[in-house]
Design a protein around this motif. Structure first.
Motif, PDB file in Angstrom:
ATOM      1  N   GLU A 218     -28.777 -17.135  10.096  1.00 58.46           N
ATOM      2  CA  GLU A 218     -29.257 -17.583   8.593  1.00 58.46           C
ATOM      3  C   GLU A 218     -29.460 -18.902   8.397  1.00 58.46           C
ATOM      4  OE1 GLU A 218     -26.202 -16.823   5.797  1.00 58.46           O
ATOM      5  OE2 GLU A 218     -27.599 -16.142   4.270  1.00 58.46           O
ATOM      6  N   GLU A 227     -36.017 -15.893   4.636  1.00 55.66           N
ATOM      7  CA  GLU A 227     -34.896 -15.184   3.908  1.00 55.66           C
ATOM      8  C   GLU A 227     -34.489 -14.247   4.789  1.00 55.66           C
ATOM      9  OE1 GLU A 227     -33.754 -13.656   0.218  1.00 55.66           O
ATOM     10  OE2 GLU A 227     -35.226 -14.660  -0.750  1.00 55.66           O
ATOM     11  N   LYS A 229     -32.629 -11.634   4.022  1.00 55.81           N
ATOM     12  CA  LYS A 229     -32.699 -10.321   3.503  1.00 55.81           C
ATOM     13  C   LYS A 229     -34.213  -9.567   3.866  1.00 55.81           C
ATOM     14  CE  LYS A 229     -31.997  -8.218  -1.011  1.00 55.81           C
ATOM     15  NZ  LYS A 229     -31.692  -8.119  -2.370  1.00 55.81           N
ATOM     16  N   GLY A 230     -34.007  -8.344   4.179  1.00 59.17           N
ATOM     17  CA  GLY A 230     -35.214  -7.642   4.314  1.00 59.17           C
ATOM     18  C   GLY A 230     -35.683  -7.612   5.976  1.00 59.17           C
ATOM     19  N   LYS A 232     -36.049  -7.167   9.702  1.00 55.85           N
ATOM     20  CA  LYS A 232     -35.617  -6.107  10.480  1.00 55.85           C
ATOM     21  C   LYS A 232     -34.810  -6.597  11.847  1.00 55.85           C
ATOM     22  CE  LYS A 232     -39.075  -2.939   8.887  1.00 55.85           C
ATOM     23  NZ  LYS A 232     -40.414  -2.236   9.110  1.00 55.85           N
ATOM     24  N   ILE A 250     -26.056  -6.441   8.094  1.00 52.09           N
ATOM     25  CA  ILE A 250     -26.290  -5.365   6.835  1.00 52.09           C
ATOM     26  C   ILE A 250     -25.897  -5.892   5.546  1.00 52.09           C
ATOM     27  CG2 ILE A 250     -25.600  -2.935   6.176  1.00 52.09           C
ATOM     28  CD1 ILE A 250     -25.496  -2.004   9.251  1.00 52.09           C
ATOM     29  N   GLU A 251     -24.466  -6.341   5.651  1.00 58.68           N
ATOM     30  CA  GLU A 251     -24.109  -6.983   4.224  1.00 58.68           C
ATOM     31  C   GLU A 251     -25.103  -7.832   3.747  1.00 58.68           C
ATOM     32  OE1 GLU A 251     -19.968  -8.364   4.652  1.00 58.68           O
ATOM     33  OE2 GLU A 251     -20.676  -9.960   3.354  1.00 58.68           O
ATOM     34  N   LYS A 252     -25.803  -8.690   4.513  1.00 52.67           N
ATOM     35  CA  LYS A 252     -26.475  -9.633   4.306  1.00 52.67           C
ATOM     36  C   LYS A 252     -28.036  -9.181   3.757  1.00 52.67           C
ATOM     37  CE  LYS A 252     -24.458 -13.813   5.311  1.00 52.67           C
ATOM     38  NZ  LYS A 252     -24.403 -15.019   4.269  1.00 52.67           N
ATOM     39  N   GLY A 253     -28.159  -7.868   3.853  1.00 57.57           N
ATOM     40  CA  GLY A 253     -29.527  -7.362   3.614  1.00 57.57           C
ATOM     41  C   GLY A 253     -30.454  -7.004   4.780  1.00 57.57           C
ATOM     42  N   LYS A 255     -32.083  -4.976   7.947  1.00 60.73           N
ATOM     43  CA  LYS A 255     -32.104  -3.805   7.995  1.00 60.73           C
ATOM     44  C   LYS A 255     -31.961  -3.700   9.809  1.00 60.73           C
ATOM     45  CE  LYS A 255     -34.158   0.174   7.195  1.00 60.73           C
ATOM     46  NZ  LYS A 255     -33.062   1.195   6.287  1.00 60.73           N
TER      47      LYS A 255
END
Ligand code: NDP
Length: 445
Positions: A218, A227, A229-230, A232, A250-253, A255
């Motif tokens: 991150e 970001e 999030k989103g 893969k 997964i918790e952070k969004g 996939k």
């Protein structure tokens, strides 16, 4: 010939039978050449030789009895690599592939990883060629007791503090600690980390390597205005590191499209981490069982890196040398722009050169998986204080340590004018600089 190349050549002859160690040595030394250009005086002080030679290697016989009454003999090791920064610290690996070369590569890497955490810990590694797969609980217990019967005389809270690694989880640490306590006649909790919560373990230790990996990834993304999030991801491995990396991702969004084990991999749009925990942590089974247990997804034999699917991030969390040049090329074609190494040395040196050449970000294991050992050091602090921090407190400390490791990498990138994706050199330079300073300050040793 310059100092660095001379030493690489010498060690290639001296340790010709240790391919994993030589691979780690070349990866690290080639990426820190710039330090030795800046400091020619290090040759006179034999800095490279002092870093490459472990302070001590202990090798011993482990004799144990299986459930059928048969006596078995395995090899046990502890490589006490470098104690300039503090007591030797590093995991124990129980796996048939364990030998002196593998443990020397792991111990050598551990020295710089531990330095990066900025905590007062030196580096070491140990283990056995014992295969825990298919063994009963009683066999595991008898093996751990036999292993500790020799190891106990070489470790201690201020001397050497082992932890888990592949094949060594909370169950094994419990048996090892119980036997150490019996042999010493003293409750020295700080002698091992990764302990159960009821006898001195730390909250978040089990999750720390995987969570720390995602915190580090991150930081790289933030630095590059992206970001998490989103995005893969695919993850290799489905053991301790992989499971908690997947959980935090997964918790952070993110996939998470798939995970693997030593035999095959699953691809699933809706991965159920609880099913993977049940298979790997409770049943100690194979991912083959996932589809029938989860009721969705697909299972394939082979390596997850040989499949074609579009993804942004790869998180290798299985074992060393999972990714070679061909697999690295395939990852790039599949859209992967960031490799976050949860495992130690999962990419071979040709794969690393390829990532760098293509401008992919590479978060090397030394930095990205340091959350595990950092939280082990937090466990040691709690044991010394005879006090437990809450889950939130440990998690916040872990986040700040991963951020600080990232900051150190950024400082090296700036100071040595490295390209912004070259976290490999950055981590090696930052870690090695700390160890060299401590060694020089303490005289010839
Ligand atoms: P575990 O034993 O818990 O899990 C290892 C996982 O990797 C298992 O799922 C295993 O499969 C899988 N695996 C083994 N070989 C391969 C392969 N060739 N290809 C794909 N998957 C494979 O170990 P950990 O999760 O603890 O450790 C994983 C890596 O992370 C190691 O490199 C370790 O050194 C490193 N590491 C671990 C830390 C920790 O805190 N545990 C800290 C820092 C680094 P199977 O289930 O079939 O056996």
């Amino acid at each position: 010939m310059n100092y660095l190349n001379r030493i690489i050549d010498e060690y290639k002859i001296k340790d010709a039978s240790q391919p994993e160690f030589l691979q780690a040595m070349e990866e690290v030394l080639n990426s820190v050449a710039i330090i030795f250009e800046k400091h020619p005086e290090y040759e006179q002080k034999a800095i490279l030789e002092r870093l490459l030679e472990p302070e001590r290697i202990i090798k011993f016989k482990v004799c144990w009895c299986d459930d059928s009454g048969k006596t078995n003999v395995n090899r046990g090791y502890r490589v006490q690599y470098n104690s300039a920064l503090g007591p030797y610290k590093g995991g124990l690996r129980f796996n048939p592939s364990v030998n002196e070369s593998v443990l020397k590569f792991l111990g050598f890497e551990q020295v710089f990883k531990n330095a990066l955490t900025t905590l007062p810990i030196g580096g070491g590694k140990g283990g056995s060629d014992f295969d825990p797969k298919g063994k009963s609980d009683n066999e595991i217990m008898r093996f751990c007791q036999a292993f500790m019967s020799e190891l106990y005389r070489h470790i201690g809270p201020d001397v050497d503090v082992p932890a888990g690694d592949m094949g060594v989880g909370a169950r094994e640490i419990g048996y090892l600690y119980g036997h150490y306590r019996r042999l010493k006649g003293a409750s020295e909790r700080g002698v091992l980390t990764g302990k159960g919560l009821s006898y001195g373990g730390s909250l978040i230790r089990k999750e720390a390597t995987g969570y720390g990996l995602i915190y580090f990834v991150e930081e790289i993304l933030k630095e590059n205005n992206k970001e998490i999030k989103g995005l893969k991801a695919i993850i290799s491995g489905s053991g301790n590191v992989a499971i908690y990396a997947a959980e935090k991702a997964i918790e952070k969004g993110m996939k998470v499209l798939g995970l693997s084990d030593s035999k095959g991999y699953i691809i699933d749009d809706n991965i159920d981490i609880n099913v993977i925990k049940e298979i790997k942590e409770v049943k100690r089974g194979s991912l083959k069982e996932y589809v029938s247990m989860a009721g969705h997804g697909e299972y394939f034999e082979g390596s997850i890196y040989d499949m074609d699917l579009k993804y942004d991030i790869a998180l290798p969390c299985g074992t060393q040398n999972e990714i070679n040049l061909d697999r690295a090329k395939r990852m790039f074609i599949n859209g992967c722009f960031l490799v976050g190494e949860g495992a130690n040395m999962p990419s071979d040196n040709s794969a690393i050169s390829y990532y760098l050449e293509k401008g992919m970000f590479i978060a090397p294991g030394k930095a990205a998986n340091a959350g595990g050992v950092a939280t082990s050091a937090l466990e040691m602090s709690q044991n010394s204080m005879r006090y437990n921090w809450s889950k939130e407190e440990v998690d916040l400390k872990l986040q700040s340590i991963m951020k600080e490791i990232h900051n150190q990498c950024l400082s090296s990138i700036k100071e040595y004018n490295l390209s912004n994706n070259n976290y490999v050199s950055a981590a090696n330079i930052a870690g090695m600089t700390r160890v060299i300073e401590a060694m020089l300050a303490q005289g010839d040793y």
